[in-house]
Design a protein around this motif. Structure first.
Motif, PDB file in Angstrom:
ATOM      1  N   MET A   1       0.841  -1.196   0.000  1.00 48.82           N
ATOM      2  CA  MET A   1       0.000   0.000   0.000  1.00 48.82           C
ATOM      3  C   MET A   1       0.877   1.246   0.000  1.00 48.82           C
ATOM      4  N   TYR A   2       0.463   2.250  -0.782  1.00 46.96           N
ATOM      5  CA  TYR A   2       1.200   3.509  -0.794  1.00 46.96           C
ATOM      6  C   TYR A   2       1.251   4.106   0.619  1.00 46.96           C
ATOM      7  N   TYR A   3       2.395   4.681   0.951  1.00 46.31           N
ATOM      8  CA  TYR A   3       2.559   5.265   2.283  1.00 46.31           C
ATOM      9  C   TYR A   3       1.523   6.359   2.533  1.00 46.31           C
ATOM     10  N   ARG A   4       1.243   7.157   1.510  1.00 44.42           N
ATOM     11  CA  ARG A   4       0.305   8.267   1.716  1.00 44.42           C
ATOM     12  C   ARG A   4      -1.087   7.745   2.097  1.00 44.42           C
ATOM     13  N   ARG A   5      -1.459   6.561   1.605  1.00 50.37           N
ATOM     14  CA  ARG A   5      -2.766   5.995   1.957  1.00 50.37           C
ATOM     15  C   ARG A   5      -2.774   5.483   3.394  1.00 50.37           C
ATOM     16  N   LYS A   6      -1.640   5.019   3.857  1.00 47.42           N
ATOM     17  CA  LYS A   6      -1.535   4.624   5.267  1.00 47.42           C
ATOM     18  C   LYS A   6      -1.761   5.843   6.164  1.00 47.42           C
ATOM     19  N   ILE A   7      -1.279   6.998   5.709  1.00 50.07           N
ATOM     20  CA  ILE A   7      -1.492   8.234   6.469  1.00 50.07           C
ATOM     21  C   ILE A   7      -2.985   8.526   6.600  1.00 50.07           C
ATOM     22  N   LEU A   8      -3.729   8.343   5.517  1.00 49.85           N
ATOM     23  CA  LEU A   8      -5.167   8.620   5.552  1.00 49.85           C
ATOM     24  C   LEU A   8      -5.888   7.701   6.524  1.00 49.85           C
ATOM     25  N   LEU A   9      -5.534   6.428   6.508  1.00 48.05           N
ATOM     26  CA  LEU A   9      -6.165   5.480   7.423  1.00 48.05           C
ATOM     27  C   LEU A   9      -5.755   5.762   8.870  1.00 48.05           C
ATOM     28  N   ALA A  10      -4.502   6.135   9.059  1.00 44.37           N
ATOM     29  CA  ALA A  10      -4.037   6.484  10.405  1.00 44.37           C
ATOM     30  C   ALA A  10      -4.747   7.737  10.912  1.00 44.37           C
ATOM     31  N   LEU A  11      -4.982   8.690  10.016  1.00 37.43           N
ATOM     32  CA  LEU A  11      -5.703   9.909  10.383  1.00 37.43           C
ATOM     33  C   LEU A  11      -7.107   9.568  10.884  1.00 37.43           C
ATOM     34  N   LEU A  12      -7.807   8.722  10.143  1.00 40.89           N
ATOM     35  CA  LEU A  12      -9.142   8.308  10.579  1.00 40.89           C
ATOM     36  C   LEU A  12      -9.076   7.590  11.926  1.00 40.89           C
ATOM     37  N   SER A  13      -8.079   6.747  12.092  1.00 37.38           N
ATOM     38  CA  SER A  13      -7.935   5.996  13.338  1.00 37.38           C
ATOM     39  C   SER A  13      -7.712   6.925  14.525  1.00 37.38           C
ATOM     40  N   VAL A  14      -6.842   7.904  14.353  1.00 38.49           N
ATOM     41  CA  VAL A  14      -6.535   8.849  15.434  1.00 38.49           C
ATOM     42  C   VAL A  14      -7.779   9.635  15.841  1.00 38.49           C
ATOM     43  N   PHE A  15      -8.641   9.922  14.857  1.00 39.91           N
ATOM     44  CA  PHE A  15      -9.863  10.666  15.151  1.00 39.91           C
ATOM     45  C   PHE A  15     -11.055   9.719  15.349  1.00 39.91           C
ATOM     46  N   ASP A  16     -10.789   8.617  16.039  1.00 39.24           N
ATOM     47  CA  ASP A  16     -11.828   7.684  16.494  1.00 39.24           C
ATOM     48  C   ASP A  16     -12.611   7.043  15.355  1.00 39.24           C
ATOM     49  N   GLY A  17     -11.991   6.964  14.186  1.00 32.95           N
ATOM     50  CA  GLY A  17     -12.564   6.170  13.106  1.00 32.95           C
ATOM     51  C   GLY A  17     -13.573   6.850  12.215  1.00 32.95           C
ATOM     52  N   GLN A  18     -13.900   8.116  12.470  1.00 30.45           N
ATOM     53  CA  GLN A  18     -14.898   8.777  11.626  1.00 30.45           C
ATOM     54  C   GLN A  18     -14.644  10.277  11.543  1.00 30.45           C
ATOM     55  N   LEU A  19     -14.730  10.806  10.316  1.00 31.74           N
ATOM     56  CA  LEU A  19     -14.611  12.241  10.081  1.00 31.74           C
ATOM     57  C   LEU A  19     -15.551  12.635   8.954  1.00 31.74           C
ATOM     58  N   THR A  20     -16.026  13.874   9.000  1.00 34.91           N
ATOM     59  CA  THR A  20     -16.727  14.386   7.826  1.00 34.91           C
ATOM     60  C   THR A  20     -15.683  14.659   6.747  1.00 34.91           C
ATOM     61  N   ALA A  21     -16.134  14.780   5.512  1.00 28.28           N
ATOM     62  CA  ALA A  21     -15.207  15.042   4.411  1.00 28.28           C
ATOM     63  C   ALA A  21     -14.458  16.353   4.631  1.00 28.28           C
ATOM     64  N   LYS A  22     -15.147  17.357   5.155  1.00 26.72           N
ATOM     65  CA  LYS A  22     -14.502  18.656   5.396  1.00 26.72           C
ATOM     66  C   LYS A  22     -13.468  18.547   6.511  1.00 26.72           C
ATOM     67  N   GLN A  23     -13.815  17.862   7.594  1.00 24.16           N
ATOM     68  CA  GLN A  23     -12.849  17.663   8.675  1.00 24.16           C
ATOM     69  C   GLN A  23     -11.626  16.903   8.168  1.00 24.16           C
ATOM     70  N   PHE A  24     -11.879  15.875   7.403  1.00 26.43           N
ATOM     71  CA  PHE A  24     -10.808  15.039   6.856  1.00 26.43           C
ATOM     72  C   PHE A  24      -9.806  15.882   6.073  1.00 26.43           C
ATOM     73  N   GLN A  25     -10.308  16.730   5.188  1.00 26.80           N
ATOM     74  CA  GLN A  25      -9.416  17.568   4.376  1.00 26.80           C
ATOM     75  C   GLN A  25      -8.666  18.581   5.237  1.00 26.80           C
ATOM     76  N   LYS A  26      -9.342  19.165   6.212  1.00 27.00           N
ATOM     77  CA  LYS A  26      -8.699  20.198   7.036  1.00 27.00           C
ATOM     78  C   LYS A  26      -7.649  19.599   7.971  1.00 27.00           C
ATOM     79  N   TYR A  27      -7.975  18.480   8.608  1.00 24.04           N
ATOM     80  CA  TYR A  27      -6.989  17.842   9.486  1.00 24.04           C
ATOM     81  C   TYR A  27      -5.785  17.355   8.683  1.00 24.04           C
ATOM     82  N   LEU A  28      -6.041  16.814   7.512  1.00 26.97           N
ATOM     83  CA  LEU A  28      -4.941  16.347   6.667  1.00 26.97           C
ATOM     84  C   LEU A  28      -4.061  17.520   6.247  1.00 26.97           C
ATOM     85  N   PHE A  29      -4.685  18.623   5.900  1.00 30.93           N
ATOM     86  CA  PHE A  29      -3.937  19.826   5.531  1.00 30.93           C
ATOM     87  C   PHE A  29      -3.044  20.283   6.683  1.00 30.93           C
TER      88      PHE A  29
END
Length: 298
Positions: A1-29
């Motif tokens: 798996m691409y490393y950048r995709r692991k980051i996305l899954l880790a981001l969701l995990s850190v934020f208790d498994g769920q984010l809105t699309a807007k939150q997802f983009q802002k936290y990732l930014f």
């Protein structure tokens, strides 16, 4: 798996498994602001900073069952469904940065999170449709000052080799390009974002018109076995005598856009303009009578 995709899954995990699309983009930014070499680039979009690549990646991850994409009352949610502890597969500095983002911003309401990114990174709010609902007049003026407005018509040349779709789009925005003219014969690319449909949608999302002009392209079999600049020069001499001369109407169509005051960019793949036929197109446009526009390679 691409490393950048692991980051996305880790981001969701850190934020208790769920984010809105807007939150997802802002936290990732905000996470990528902490990276020396950023895993994702962003453009100014309808709700602020947005990564086309991350959006595509999350769709791919959903396809393979790592997360789901749901919508409730017109709000998109990303929910983690397969947690293989990707957080601990990240580099130590990236794990630290994700936890810092969670600690610093995790308790903010979505509107406050968006407001924070607009205040701290006003360039990414220049296309926002909700800024007026979140910011005061002084803050809105700061965003307005980030917008590029040039009254002079101009011709540009840009290649997408070696850069992300977001970095490419930002170059167009910063130079106030109104129209992107794709002079590839076949507007297809294995590089994400640069096939016709995806590129056209990306341009439209930031108010840039996309026009494909295949008549000015070079067929792929003529581009094989180009190993030196001399090979390219030979190809382009032939191109100028044949394709370019035979398709003068397409050339004049671009000139018409310039005559209407548009700021037009010619695009193809190559980073080096000396190795791309778009330079031949640009030179031909600059040699037309009564030329009152300048030319610049981006």
């Amino acid at each position: 798996m691409y490393y950048r995709r692991k980051i996305l899954l880790a981001l969701l995990s850190v934020f208790d498994g769920q984010l809105t699309a807007k939150q997802f983009q802002k936290y990732l930014f905000l996470f990528t602001r902490k990276q020396e070499i950023k895993s994702f680039d962003f453009v100014p979009y309808r709700y602020g900073c947005f990564s086309f690549q991350a959006n595509q990646d999350i769709a791919t991850l959903a396809k393979y069952g790592y997360c789901t994409i749901a919508e409730n009352r017109k709000v998109r949610f990303f929910e983690l469904t397969k947690d293989d502890d990707f957080f601990n597969t990240l580099k130590p500095e990236d794990r630290k940065s994700l936890l810092e983002v969670k600690a610093q911003f995790g308790n903010l309401r979505q509107s406050d999170l968006i407001r924070y990114t607009y205040r701290q990174y006003p360039y990414y709010a220049i296309k926002s449709v909700i800024a007026k609902d979140l910011l005061n007049s002084t803050e809105l003026n700061t965003i307005e000052l980030q917008k590029r407005h040039y009254h002079e018509k101009q011709l540009f040349s840009i290649g997408y080799e070696g850069i992300s779709l977001e970095a490419y789009i930002n170059k167009l925005i910063i130079n106030d390009v109104n129209v992107l003219c794709d002079v590839r014969k076949n507007a297809y690319s294995q590089k994400y974002g640069f096939s016709k449909k995806t590129l056209e949608l990306a341009c439209k999302s930031v108010d840039i018109e996309y026009v494909h002009i295949p008549d000015l392209g070079i067929i792929s079999n003529k581009r094989k076995e180009l190993s030196s600049q001399e090979d390219y020069d030979d190809l382009f001499r032939e191109y100028e005598k044949t394709t370019l001369k035979e398709n003068r109407a397409s050339l004049l169509a671009i000139r018409s856009l310039l005559d209407k005051g548009k700021r037009v960019a010619l695009t193809c793949f190559e980073k080096d303009p000396k190795q791309c036929h778009r330079t031949c197109v640009a030179n031909a446009l600059m040699q037309l009578p009564e030329t009152d526009y300048k030319f610049k390679n981006l």
